[in-house]
Design a protein around this motif. Structure first.
Motif, short mmCIF file in Angstrom:
data_model
loop_
_atom_site.label_atom_id
_atom_site.label_comp_id
_atom_site.label_asym_id
_atom_site.label_seq_id
_atom_site.Cartn_x
_atom_site.Cartn_y
_atom_site.Cartn_z
N SER A 222 0.83 -1.20 0.00
CA SER A 222 0.00 0.00 0.00
C SER A 222 0.86 1.25 0.00
CB SER A 222 -0.93 0.02 1.22
OG SER A 222 -0.17 0.13 2.41
N VAL A 223 0.23 2.34 -0.40
CA VAL A 223 0.84 3.66 -0.39
C VAL A 223 -0.22 4.59 0.18
CG1 VAL A 223 1.73 5.52 -1.84
CG2 VAL A 223 2.25 3.15 -2.40
N ASN A 224 0.16 5.44 1.14
CA ASN A 224 -0.85 6.28 1.80
C ASN A 224 -1.32 7.44 0.93
OD1 ASN A 224 1.43 7.94 2.08
ND2 ASN A 224 0.78 8.68 4.08
N THR A 225 -0.48 7.90 0.00
CA THR A 225 -0.86 8.97 -0.92
C THR A 225 -0.01 8.88 -2.17
OG1 THR A 225 -1.04 11.37 -1.21
CG2 THR A 225 0.73 10.60 0.21
N PHE A 226 -0.53 9.40 -3.27
CA PHE A 226 0.24 9.35 -4.52
C PHE A 226 1.06 10.61 -4.74
CE2 PHE A 226 -3.12 6.21 -5.39
CZ PHE A 226 -2.29 5.11 -5.52
N ALA A 227 1.06 11.48 -3.73
CA ALA A 227 1.95 12.64 -3.73
C ALA A 227 3.12 12.30 -2.80
CB ALA A 227 1.21 13.86 -3.22
N THR A 228 4.25 12.95 -3.01
CA THR A 228 5.38 12.70 -2.13
C THR A 228 5.56 13.88 -1.20
OG1 THR A 228 6.89 13.54 -3.82
CG2 THR A 228 6.62 11.16 -3.69
N PRO A 229 6.03 13.66 0.01
CA PRO A 229 6.44 12.38 0.57
C PRO A 229 5.24 11.46 0.82
CG PRO A 229 6.59 14.09 2.24
CD PRO A 229 6.20 14.76 0.96
N ARG B 115 0.77 -1.46 -10.62
CA ARG B 115 -0.16 -0.33 -10.72
C ARG B 115 0.23 0.78 -9.74
NH1 ARG B 115 -5.06 -2.37 -9.02
NH2 ARG B 115 -5.00 -3.73 -10.80
N LEU B 116 0.53 0.43 -8.50
CA LEU B 116 0.92 1.43 -7.50
C LEU B 116 2.26 2.08 -7.88
CD1 LEU B 116 -0.03 -0.44 -4.20
CD2 LEU B 116 -1.16 1.58 -5.15
N LEU B 117 3.20 1.28 -8.31
CA LEU B 117 4.52 1.78 -8.65
C LEU B 117 4.48 2.74 -9.85
CD1 LEU B 117 7.51 1.58 -7.91
CD2 LEU B 117 7.66 -0.42 -9.39
#
Length: 157
Positions: A90-97, A151-153
């Motif tokens: 999982s990724v908490n947001t598609f913006a960084t950080p 897809r996430l990457l």
């Protein structure tokens, strides 16, 4: 048959690497350092003494006889920590950080990706992802990851 760049390479009773050079001098506390740890891990290993001077140069690790090659591979593995990313959970947001939860060859871990520039593209679909703590995770083949991971990457590439 190629000649060895040293006479002997072994571990002493304290687990330190000891090199006997071509002149017969013994050097304790030798450190192996790869010239190209990511792009060409088998090519170019410097054997450095305690004072920071190169004592021997190994052109190709795989060309060494079994005993010194195994000793060097074990020493290098102990020094290098590059877990392999097996799955992006999982990724908490598609913006960084952003905070990533991943499965590696050493278990599940959370880390923060500071920016997209911390994902380095190497040759043939290989990636090197650096966390904010400096831990580098390798992706040997991004195309071989599962569908969700790809897809996430892709959102960050």
């Amino acid at each position: 048959m190629s000649s060895l760049p040293f006479r002997d390479l072994a571990l002493d009773a304290h687990g330190r690497l000891v090199l006997t050079d071509l002149h017969g001098a013994t050097h304790e506390g030798v450190t192996p350092v790869r010239a190209h740890p990511i792009s060409a891990p088998d090519e170019g290993v410097s054997l450095v003494g305690v004072h920071g001077h190169e004592l021997a140069w190994v052109e190709r690790l795989s060309a060494l006889p079994d005993s010194p090659r195994r000793v060097l591979e074990a020493e290098l593995a102990a020094r290098e920590f590059h877990p392999t990313l097996k799955r992006l959970i999982s990724v908490n947001t598609f913006a960084t950080p952003s905070t990533w939860r991943v499965e590696t060859d050493r278990g599940e871990v959370d880390f923060v990706l500071k920016s997209e520039e911390d994902i380095r593209r190497l040759d043939e679909g290989r990636l090197l992802i650096t966390s904010t703590h400096g831990v580098q995770l390798q992706v040997p083949d991004r195309w071989a990851l599962d569908k969700q991971s790809k897809r996430l990457l892709e959102r960050f590439l």
